[in-house]
Design an enzyme around this catalytic site. Sequence first.
Site, PDB file in Angstrom:
ATOM      1  N   HIS A  55     -20.754  76.866   2.925  1.00  0.00           N
ATOM      2  CA  HIS A  55     -19.400  77.274   3.313  1.00  0.00           C
ATOM      3  C   HIS A  55     -18.282  76.397   2.752  1.00  0.00           C
ATOM      4  CE1 HIS A  55     -19.895  80.836   5.652  1.00  0.00           C
ATOM      5  NE2 HIS A  55     -20.811  80.299   6.434  1.00  0.00           N
ATOM      6  N   HIS A 114     -21.514  86.263   3.210  1.00  0.00           N
ATOM      7  CA  HIS A 114     -20.194  85.900   2.678  1.00  0.00           C
ATOM      8  C   HIS A 114     -20.111  86.061   1.157  1.00  0.00           C
ATOM      9  CE1 HIS A 114     -17.731  84.274   6.037  1.00  0.00           C
ATOM     10  NE2 HIS A 114     -18.913  84.321   6.626  1.00  0.00           N
ATOM     11  N   HIS A 163     -31.064  85.033   4.183  1.00  0.00           N
ATOM     12  CA  HIS A 163     -29.884  84.535   4.868  1.00  0.00           C
ATOM     13  C   HIS A 163     -29.865  84.910   6.343  1.00  0.00           C
ATOM     14  CE1 HIS A 163     -25.932  82.933   5.463  1.00  0.00           C
ATOM     15  NE2 HIS A 163     -25.570  84.063   6.049  1.00  0.00           N
TER      16      HIS A 163
END
Length: 305
Positions: A55, A114, A163
């Site tokens: 992230h 994401h 994920h």
Amino acid sequence: MTAKELDAQIETLKNGDKLSEDEIKSLTEKCREILVKESNVQDVPCPVTVCGDVHGQFYDLLELFRIGGNIPNTNYLFMGDYVDRGYYSVESVTLLVAMKVRYPSRVFILRGNHESRQITQVYGFYDECLRKYSSPAVWTYFTDLFDYLPLTGLVENQIFCLHGGLSPNIENLDDIRSMDRIQEVPHEGAMCDLLWSDPDDRMGWNVSARGAGYNFGQDISEAFNKKNSLTLISRAHQLVMEGYNWSHGRNVVTIFSAPNYCYRCGNQAAIMELDDKLNYSFLQFDPSPRPEGFHKQTRTPDYFL
């Protein structure tokens, strides 16, 4: 693109500097040539170190490599979510893509929820690309590349890495192998579930509060592992305060590799080392010291589920 050029780019990135727009264009094109040859269930040899969400916490990514060992001395499998939330998504994803191009058989990068056009326009990566390059071109280069990322990895046919989690539309690994992954992440269906689902204390399949994917129970993960001759499902996607968390009678482990997530959650991060006999050990780590000039920027919408 020569090994020497790639080494110079990696060194530039490790020093906290960005690559040029043209360099990123070339790098993503080269990476796409590598990824298109990889499977939806990419075979990964051991020994390998398995990592969760990053992230955009670039300096914590450097700390991860300091703790886990530098490439190519250590092999790595990253399970997605390289961008958004943190302030250095550009630097983080560029470094990982450069390492993949430089060492394609030692670095494996999977797709997270994401790694999509829609999500990155809300949670920071798109805005960061505009701010740092005064153009959406770099965002386009990366989001086009994300379509090629493998959905899952399989370590020595025993440890299934992805994920998010499982899907009611997927019974075996061949169901995943036959999917067309080269597309934007759909809002529903099997591909969506792999990137969005979570393990749950309740049995069976349940609706997810995330609005995508499912919550799945221990009965589901046990049956999936038994049917596919797996010993473990390794996944990321959820903040866990110790950096890793066992669930479902050790059929599932969650790994989260962004310490002090969003610079305020106070969690440790972890990575999972698998040796050449698939013995595992977890390395936990705390945030790296913040660099000079580090500052908070506009906050993006919250979801911590």
